[in-house]
Motif scaffolding. Structure first.
Motif, PDB file in Angstrom:
ATOM      1  N   LYS A   2      -2.834  14.105   1.966  1.00  0.00           N
ATOM      2  CA  LYS A   2      -2.827  13.063   1.552  1.00  0.00           C
ATOM      3  C   LYS A   2      -1.847  12.375   0.769  1.00  0.00           C
ATOM      4  CE  LYS A   2      -2.850  11.379   6.184  1.00  0.00           C
ATOM      5  NZ  LYS A   2      -3.898  10.293   6.369  1.00  0.00           N
ATOM      6  N   GLU A   3      -2.234  11.946  -0.390  1.00  0.00           N
ATOM      7  CA  GLU A   3      -1.852  10.971  -1.103  1.00  0.00           C
ATOM      8  C   GLU A   3      -2.785  11.165  -2.705  1.00  0.00           C
ATOM      9  OE1 GLU A   3       0.257   7.628  -0.779  1.00  0.00           O
ATOM     10  OE2 GLU A   3      -1.279   7.425   1.141  1.00  0.00           O
ATOM     11  N   GLY A   4      -2.656  10.703  -3.498  1.00  0.00           N
ATOM     12  CA  GLY A   4      -3.571   9.830  -4.245  1.00  0.00           C
ATOM     13  C   GLY A   4      -4.322   8.599  -3.817  1.00  0.00           C
ATOM     14  N   GLY A   5      -4.968   7.943  -5.153  1.00  0.00           N
ATOM     15  CA  GLY A   5      -5.598   6.715  -4.175  1.00  0.00           C
ATOM     16  C   GLY A   5      -4.242   5.925  -5.474  1.00  0.00           C
ATOM     17  N   SER A   6      -3.233   6.017  -5.846  1.00  0.00           N
ATOM     18  CA  SER A   6      -2.384   4.986  -6.268  1.00  0.00           C
ATOM     19  C   SER A   6      -1.250   5.708  -6.414  1.00  0.00           C
ATOM     20  CB  SER A   6      -2.809   3.958  -7.134  1.00  0.00           C
ATOM     21  OG  SER A   6      -3.395   4.617  -8.383  1.00  0.00           O
ATOM     22  N   THR A   7      -0.925   6.759  -5.945  1.00  0.00           N
ATOM     23  CA  THR A   7       0.189   8.139  -6.430  1.00  0.00           C
ATOM     24  C   THR A   7       0.754   8.786  -4.944  1.00  0.00           C
ATOM     25  OG1 THR A   7      -1.493   9.639  -7.245  1.00  0.00           O
ATOM     26  CG2 THR A   7      -0.509   7.581  -8.772  1.00  0.00           C
ATOM     27  N   ASN A   8       1.516   8.883  -5.611  1.00  0.00           N
ATOM     28  CA  ASN A   8       1.641  10.169  -3.893  1.00  0.00           C
ATOM     29  C   ASN A   8       1.712  11.934  -5.171  1.00  0.00           C
ATOM     30  OD1 ASN A   8       4.064   7.673  -3.051  1.00  0.00           O
ATOM     31  ND2 ASN A   8       2.822   8.771  -2.400  1.00  0.00           N
ATOM     32  N   ILE A  44       1.774   0.394   5.354  1.00  0.00           N
ATOM     33  CA  ILE A  44       2.363  -0.930   4.802  1.00  0.00           C
ATOM     34  C   ILE A  44       1.252  -1.278   3.293  1.00  0.00           C
ATOM     35  CG2 ILE A  44       1.747  -3.492   5.832  1.00  0.00           C
ATOM     36  CD1 ILE A  44       1.503  -2.554   8.456  1.00  0.00           C
ATOM     37  N   LYS A  45       1.788  -1.205   2.901  1.00  0.00           N
ATOM     38  CA  LYS A  45       1.481  -1.801   1.109  1.00  0.00           C
ATOM     39  C   LYS A  45       0.436  -3.651   1.254  1.00  0.00           C
ATOM     40  CE  LYS A  45       2.532  -1.335  -3.433  1.00  0.00           C
ATOM     41  NZ  LYS A  45       1.994  -0.171  -3.373  1.00  0.00           N
ATOM     42  N   THR A  46      -0.107  -2.916   1.933  1.00  0.00           N
ATOM     43  CA  THR A  46      -1.423  -3.999   2.154  1.00  0.00           C
ATOM     44  C   THR A  46      -2.306  -4.069   0.601  1.00  0.00           C
ATOM     45  OG1 THR A  46      -3.469  -2.973   2.321  1.00  0.00           O
ATOM     46  CG2 THR A  46      -1.588  -3.610   4.741  1.00  0.00           C
ATOM     47  N   ASP A  97      13.267  -3.979  -0.726  1.00  0.00           N
ATOM     48  CA  ASP A  97      13.125  -3.080   0.831  1.00  0.00           C
ATOM     49  C   ASP A  97      11.831  -3.029   1.251  1.00  0.00           C
ATOM     50  OD1 ASP A  97      15.472  -3.836   0.176  1.00  0.00           O
ATOM     51  OD2 ASP A  97      16.659  -1.529   0.235  1.00  0.00           O
ATOM     52  N   ARG A  98      10.524  -2.755   0.251  1.00  0.00           N
ATOM     53  CA  ARG A  98       9.030  -2.144   1.128  1.00  0.00           C
ATOM     54  C   ARG A  98       8.922  -3.280   0.954  1.00  0.00           C
ATOM     55  NH1 ARG A  98       5.839   2.120  -2.590  1.00  0.00           N
ATOM     56  NH2 ARG A  98       5.418   0.740  -3.755  1.00  0.00           N
ATOM     57  N   LEU A  99       8.672  -3.878   0.673  1.00  0.00           N
ATOM     58  CA  LEU A  99       8.346  -5.158   0.859  1.00  0.00           C
ATOM     59  C   LEU A  99       8.822  -6.093   2.111  1.00  0.00           C
ATOM     60  CD1 LEU A  99       6.251  -7.584  -0.433  1.00  0.00           C
ATOM     61  CD2 LEU A  99       8.166  -8.897  -1.603  1.00  0.00           C
ATOM     62  N   SER A 112       4.583   7.704  -9.184  1.00  0.00           N
ATOM     63  CA  SER A 112       3.855   6.397  -8.564  1.00  0.00           C
ATOM     64  C   SER A 112       4.618   4.603 -10.475  1.00  0.00           C
ATOM     65  CB  SER A 112       2.067   5.688  -8.836  1.00  0.00           C
ATOM     66  OG  SER A 112       2.097   5.151 -10.331  1.00  0.00           O
ATOM     67  N   ALA A 113       4.925   4.175  -9.672  1.00  0.00           N
ATOM     68  CA  ALA A 113       5.619   2.904 -10.839  1.00  0.00           C
ATOM     69  C   ALA A 113       5.389   2.379 -12.236  1.00  0.00           C
ATOM     70  CB  ALA A 113       5.832   1.967 -10.455  1.00  0.00           C
ATOM     71  N   THR A 114       3.652   2.738 -12.234  1.00  0.00           N
ATOM     72  CA  THR A 114       3.155   2.481 -13.214  1.00  0.00           C
ATOM     73  C   THR A 114       3.137   3.885 -13.808  1.00  0.00           C
ATOM     74  OG1 THR A 114       0.865   2.382 -12.149  1.00  0.00           O
ATOM     75  CG2 THR A 114       2.193   0.977 -13.311  1.00  0.00           C
ATOM     76  N   ARG A 130       5.171   4.799   1.367  1.00  0.00           N
ATOM     77  CA  ARG A 130       6.607   5.324   1.317  1.00  0.00           C
ATOM     78  C   ARG A 130       7.016   5.196  -0.576  1.00  0.00           C
ATOM     79  NH1 ARG A 130      10.954   7.917   4.108  1.00  0.00           N
ATOM     80  NH2 ARG A 130      10.038   7.364   6.052  1.00  0.00           N
ATOM     81  N   GLY A 131       6.264   5.437  -1.552  1.00  0.00           N
ATOM     82  CA  GLY A 131       6.340   5.803  -2.880  1.00  0.00           C
ATOM     83  C   GLY A 131       7.702   5.458  -3.314  1.00  0.00           C
ATOM     84  N   ILE A 132       7.794   4.719  -4.263  1.00  0.00           N
ATOM     85  CA  ILE A 132       9.401   4.015  -4.496  1.00  0.00           C
ATOM     86  C   ILE A 132      10.303   5.356  -5.352  1.00  0.00           C
ATOM     87  CG2 ILE A 132      10.860   2.976  -5.770  1.00  0.00           C
ATOM     88  CD1 ILE A 132       9.756   2.121  -2.983  1.00  0.00           C
ATOM     89  N   THR A 133       9.101   5.640  -6.621  1.00  0.00           N
ATOM     90  CA  THR A 133       9.114   6.803  -7.371  1.00  0.00           C
ATOM     91  C   THR A 133       9.318   7.865  -6.606  1.00  0.00           C
ATOM     92  OG1 THR A 133       7.673   5.343  -8.335  1.00  0.00           O
ATOM     93  CG2 THR A 133       8.100   7.201  -9.482  1.00  0.00           C
ATOM     94  N   ARG A 134       8.474   8.471  -5.688  1.00  0.00           N
ATOM     95  CA  ARG A 134       8.367   9.425  -4.942  1.00  0.00           C
ATOM     96  C   ARG A 134       9.858   9.328  -4.220  1.00  0.00           C
ATOM     97  NH1 ARG A 134       9.100  10.634   0.837  1.00  0.00           N
ATOM     98  NH2 ARG A 134       8.312  12.376   1.324  1.00  0.00           N
TER      99      ARG A 134
HETATM  100  N1  PMP Z   1       0.103   5.531  -2.602  1.00  0.00           N
HETATM  101  C1  PMP Z   1      -0.531   4.719  -2.989  1.00  0.00           C
HETATM  102  C2  PMP Z   1      -1.347   5.100  -2.182  1.00  0.00           C
HETATM  103  C3  PMP Z   1       0.197   3.964  -4.079  1.00  0.00           C
HETATM  104  O1  PMP Z   1      -1.002   2.625  -3.943  1.00  0.00           O
HETATM  105  C4  PMP Z   1       0.905   3.768  -4.645  1.00  0.00           C
HETATM  106  C5  PMP Z   1       1.416   3.284  -5.880  1.00  0.00           C
HETATM  107  N2  PMP Z   1       1.654   1.659  -5.441  1.00  0.00           N
HETATM  108  C6  PMP Z   1       1.684   5.252  -4.428  1.00  0.00           C
HETATM  109  C7  PMP Z   1       1.234   6.386  -3.789  1.00  0.00           C
HETATM  110  C8  PMP Z   1       2.985   5.039  -5.369  1.00  0.00           C
HETATM  111  O2  PMP Z   1       4.524   4.678  -4.819  1.00  0.00           O
HETATM  112  P1  PMP Z   1       5.051   3.621  -5.943  1.00  0.00           P
HETATM  113  O3  PMP Z   1       5.997   5.117  -5.819  1.00  0.00           O
HETATM  114  O4  PMP Z   1       6.539   3.305  -4.926  1.00  0.00           O
HETATM  115  O5  PMP Z   1       4.890   2.841  -7.023  1.00  0.00           O
END
Ligand code: PMP
Length: 287
Positions: free
Chosen positions: A181-187, A148-150, A51-53, A246-248, A208-212
Motif C-alpha cells: 500500500k504505502e509506508g507509515g508516512s511515505t509513498n 483523507i490526511k487525518t 488543494d489536498r487540505l 514524502s515532503a520531509t 495521494r502524496g504531494i511528493t508522489r
Molecule cells: N503516505 C502517508 C501515510 C503519509 O503520512 C505521507 C506523509 N504525509 C505520505 C504518504 C507522503 O505524502 P507527502 O508526499 O504529501 O508528504
C-alpha cells in the motif's frame, strides 16, 4: 532563536503552545493536517498541499479555519518567525473545541488551527539519502479512508515503532494479496527491471502524496515512464531499485526490505536523479 507556534490566532512560544482538552483533534482524531517542505527559503508545492487540505476538510465537512490566502500568510509567518531556511512547516485543523460528544458540534463552533515549524539539516538528509533506508513490512491494519490526511495515525506510529525496533526506518503496509500500500508516512515506489517507475494508484487505499505527484512531474522531465499499478513485496525485492517519497524525506532510496537487499543493496541511480532534480521541478513559494 526561540521557537514560535501559531495557535488559534496567536503566535506563542513553542513551550506554551497549548490546545484545549476538549479539542476534537485530541478527543477523536477529528482533525486533518499537512506537512510542507521548506527548502532554501521556499515553501515547496504549497498549492498542491493546500488543494489536498481543501479535499481533506471537504471530506470531513470541516470548514476552512480562515481564507486560503490568510492561511498562506500564517504558514510563511511561522517559518519567518522561526528563521527556517530548510525544514518543514506543520499545519493542523481540527473541528474545534466542544463538550465531548461523538456527533458534530453546532456550526457555531469554529475549527481550531495550529501551525509549527521545524528546522531540518539538509546535510543529514543528504547523507541519509546517500546510504538509503531499510524497510519492514506489516499487514494493513488501517481504516479505509487513508486518502483523507487525518491525524488518526496510531497504526502508522505502531508500524514505524516496530520498524525502528528492527533497525529499519520505515514500514510498508501490505494487503492480504501481497501488494504494497504505502509506508507509515511515505509513498512506496520501485524501479522495475525494464526501468519503469511503478507506484500504486492513489484512487483509494493510500494517501495521494504531494511528493508522489511532483516526482511524477520530475520523471516526465527526465524522460522516465511512470506506471500506476500495485506491486508486490516480492517484486520490490527483485526490483532494480526501490524508494519512498514524502515532503520531509523527498526521494529516499530503499536498500533493504525485511532484511533482504534490494538489488545490490545500495541506492540506485534513478532515485538519485529524481532526488537531484526535485527542487528545480517543484513549485517554490518564497517563505
Ligand atoms: N503516505 C502517508 C501515510 C503519509 O503520512 C505521507 C506523509 N504525509 C505520505 C504518504 C507522503 O505524502 P507527502 O508526499 O504529501 O508528504
Amino acid at each position: 532563536m526561540p521557537r514560535i507556534a501559531y495557535v488559534n490566532g496567536r503566535y506563542v512560544p513553542h513551550a506554551h503552545a497549548m490546545v484545549h482538552v476538549e479539542d476534537r483533534g485530541y478527543q477523536f482524531a477529528d482533525a486533518v493536517y499537512e506537512v510542507c517542505e521548506v527548502a532554501r527559503g521556499y515553501v515547496i508545492d504549497m498549492t498542491r498541499h493546500l488543494d489536498r487540505l481543501d479535499r481533506s476538510l471537504g471530506e470531513l465537512r470541516i470548514a476552512w479555519p480562515m481564507q486560503r490566502s490568510a492561511l498562506t500568510i500564517v504558514l510563511r509567518e511561522v517559518i519567518r518567525r522561526n528563521g527556517i531556511v530548510n525544514g518543514m512547516v506543520y499545519l493542523q485543523v481540527s473541528r474545534g473545541v466542544a463538550p465531548r460528544d461523538h456527533v458534530f458540534p453546532p456550526a457555531t463552533v469554529k475549527p481550531a488551527m495550529v501551525v509549527t515549524a521545524k528546522r531540518i539539516d539538509p546535510a543529514s538528509a543528504a547523507s541519509r539519502a546517500a546510504s538509503g533506508v531499510k524497510i519492514i513490512t506489516v499487514p494493513e491494519s488501517r481504516w479505509e479512508r487513508v486518502d483523507i490526511k487525518t491525524v488518526g495515525l496510531l497504526p502508522n506510529t505502531l508500524a514505524k515503532q516496530k520498524a525502528k525496533e528492527k533497525g529499519a526506518q520505515e514500514a510498508w503496509f501490505v494487503d492480504p494479496d501481497g501488494t504494497v500500500k504505502e509506508g507509515g508516512s511515505t509513498n512506496a515506489w520501485i524501479v522495475s527491471r525494464d526501468g519503469r517507475l511503478v507506484t500504486r494508484p492513489a484512487d483509494f487505499g493510500i494517501l495521494r502524496g504531494i511528493t508522489r505527484a511532483t516526482v511524477m512531474d520530475v520523471a516526465g522531465k527526465l524522460g522516465l515512464t511512470v506506471e500506476e499499478r500495485p506491486f508486490t513485496v516480492e517484486e520490490a525485492m527483485k526490483a532494480r531499485e526501490a524508494f519512498i517519497t514524502s515532503a520531509t524525506s523527498l526521494v529516499m532510496p530503499v536498500i533493504e526490505i525485511d532484511g533482504a537487499p534490494v538489488a545490490n543493496g545500495h541506492p540506485g541511480t534513478v532515485s538519485a536523479a529524481l532526488r537531484e532534480a526535485f527542487f528545480d521541478v517543484a513549485e517554490k513559494t518564497l517563505a
